[in-house]
Design an enzyme around this catalytic site. Structure first.
Site: not given
Ligand code: GLN
Length: 549
Positions: A71, A17, A189, A406, A382, A510, A508, A191, A15
């Site tokens: 969140d 929150k 109303t 990896e 990343c 972002e 990151h 619910p 919803l």
């Molecule tokens: N898998 C990659 C690492 O561990 C990239 C990780 C990611 O994109 N957050 O380095």
């Protein structure tokens, strides 16, 4: 001491929150109060770091390296503040603490029980952030829906606090749904009545009901809800569907959600809400001057929550550039040499997303090659940055087997390698390189131009890194390490010298983009996409003219 507002949810999940809690916090902050928000999640994982994005959406990382619920991202984006380890508590964390204490013998022979031992630990953590006088108000969002077995101890803790603390220091906001039945042409109303009843049975009484609805709530409906749910009519708040989550604080302001809280909590020292910056952002968001289309290349694109912070960062950066950013999701698993042109040629920029594991990486590498060869703005985050390094190794340096260890532990060209300190780690939870680390940017690089400074601090979540054994070879061929960790030399940023905008970052960005301070790299990327689009349009119109001549 701080005042505490608890936000619970009923009827159904999803919803919003988190958005309601963040909006209320925003309004209180805009009135001059110092506010923080925390999330209490009922699941038993110690944190969401080990959860698959399909299960839980994005794992949000705080400045101090906590792997948390998404969140918390909303909280930071709305409030422009940092959250921390303490702002996300799970049942797993609570039990871990209590069990560790039991093993240490701290309970002195007592039987350890949900009430009082688990609830005491929950209460301790609920109150923690409000104890050092830094905050006037601490909001706590309780995850899950009232009636869930898992959330019972959290609700019980709220009940106890309602009794233990002065009445004006604790309040409960309950978010519910008022469904509109098309066939009956009526809002229902029932619910909400059931959900409030269920909450009341646990001994917690809501002070405010925030009602999600597709249709406006008229006075009759509000009166009915107030009557059956035992709240004042003014405390029945309409939360209409909004065109963007960033409009919700203004909707809540109109409904006086903040004023009702301030009154109940007997807070008198507040001012008129200062939302100038917020409104400025919203205007730009709603009335863009042009549009750019960017591709998000990832493998979790079926679940948009997996890339929450990236999508929100695009919104912030779009508003800053006064353009609408249309995001086209491109599933990396299905990009091939044969279809790459068809899939990417209409775009103005390409963001290759973070990720883990092998699935979909070859598609990411093909996409990077396309952006590099076509002068299309490229932004790798990343794993996206690591894929750009591999692509360059394979297709420019002739390291045909270039790979990350990896994905291929035996590659002869490990251009991306596991970080040394990671090699001895066996446990998965909370063991990556997490949180804020400094990065020093080369003068006059693209990164320098974008950030406007040479010292930055960004957040991380990874185990692998650029293998510095290859650095000279890369730099000589035009892929520059324009940002490095000043202590370890770990490559944080790569860029191409002969490309309009090609940048990959190990961190990151972002995670630090907020409404009031959008992430510079996203702003720069969208600006580059705009220029790319302008150039394309100019080329198109000049070739049209040529055809006419
Ligand atoms: N898998 C990659 C690492 O561990 C990239 C990780 C990611 O994109 N957050 O380095």
């Amino acid at each position: 001491m701080a005042k505490y507002i608890f936000v619970t949810g009923g009827v159904t999940s999803s919803l919003g929150k988190g958005i309601i809690a963040a909006s209320l916090a925003k309004l209180l902050q805009a009135r001059g109060l110092s506010v923080t928000i925390q999330k209490f999640d009922p699941y038993i994982n110690v944190d969401p770091g080990t959860l698959n994005p399909y299960e839980h959406g994005e794992c949000y990382v705080t400045e101090d390296g906590a792997e948390t619920d998404l969140d918390l991202g909303h909280y930071e984006r709305f409030l422009n503040i940092y959250t921390s380890q303490a702002n996300n508590v799970t049942t797993g964390k609570i039990y871990q603490t209590v069990i560790n204490k039991e093993r240490a013998g701290d309970f002195l022979g007592k039987t350890v029980q949900v009430v009082p031992h688990i609830t005491d630990e929950i209460k301790r953590r609920m109150l923690l952030l409000g104890e050092d006088g830094k905050f006037d108000v601490v909001l706590t969002e309780i995850g899950g829906t009232v009636g869930d077995i898992e959330s019972l101890p959290f609700i019980e803790a709220v009940r106890q606090l309602q009794w233990e603390l002065p009445e004006e220091d604790v309040m409960v906001v309950h978010l519910t749904l008022i469904p509109y039945l098309k066939a009956a042409k009526e809002l229902k109303t029932k619910p909400t009545q059931h959900s409030v009843k269920m909450l009341s049975e646990t001994g917690v009484h809501p002070d405010i009901l925030v009602c999600r609805t597709e249709e406006p709530l008229n006075n009759d409906i509000k009166r009915k809800i107030a009557l059956f749910c035992n709240v004042k009519q003014e405390a029945v708040i309409e939360a209409m569907d909004a065109s963007t989550i960033y409009e919700v604080p203004l909707l809540m302001l109109r409904e006086k959600l903040d004023l009702i809280c301030l009154r109940k909590m007997k807070i008198a020292n507040y001012g008129e809400p200062n939302l100038d910056k917020w409104k400025g952002f919203l205007d730009k968001l709603k009335y863009p001057k042009s549009k750019v289309t960017v591709g998000l290349i990832g493998k979790y694109i079926e679940l948009q929550d997996a890339y929450k912070s990236i999508l929100e960062s695009f919104i912030h950066a779009g508003a800053m550039n006064e353009v609408k950013v249309q995001v086209v999701n491109v599933h990396s698993e299905f990009i091939t040499d044969e279809n790459v042109v068809e899939k990417l040629q209409g775009l103005d920029g390409l963001l290759v997303a973070p990720g883990f594991g092998k699935r979909g990486i070859e598609g990411k590498i093909i996409a990077v090659k396309y952006a590099r060869e076509h002068g299309m703005p490229f932004f790798g985050i990343c794993l996206g940055m690591q894929m750009a390094v591999i692509e360059f190794g394979r297709n420019v340096l002739g390291l045909t087997e270039a790979h990350s260890t990896e994905m291929d532990g035996n590659t002869v060209s490990p251009v991306i390698n596991m970080m040394e300190e990671q090699k001895k780690i066996k446990m998965m939870g909370g063991t990556m390189r997490l949180g804020a680390y400094p990065c020093e940017i080369e003068a006059d690089s693209l990164a320098h131009q974008v950030y406007g400074t040479q010292q930055i601090i960004e957040r991380h979540r990874h185990r692998y890194e650029f293998n510095n054994d290859y650095l000279e070879q890369y730099q000589a061929a035009g892929m520059l390490a324009s940002g490095k960790n000043p202590e370890t030399g770990l490559v944080e940023i790569i860029e191409l010298s002969n490309h309009p905008f090609f940048i990959g970052v190990q961190y990151h960005p972002e995670l630090k983009s907020t409404v009031e301070s959008p992430a510079p790299l996203f702003v720069g990327f969208i600006d580059a996409a705009k220029k790319f689009n302008d150039k394309k349009s100019a080329q198109k119109s000049s070739s049209k003219q040529d055809a006419l001549i």
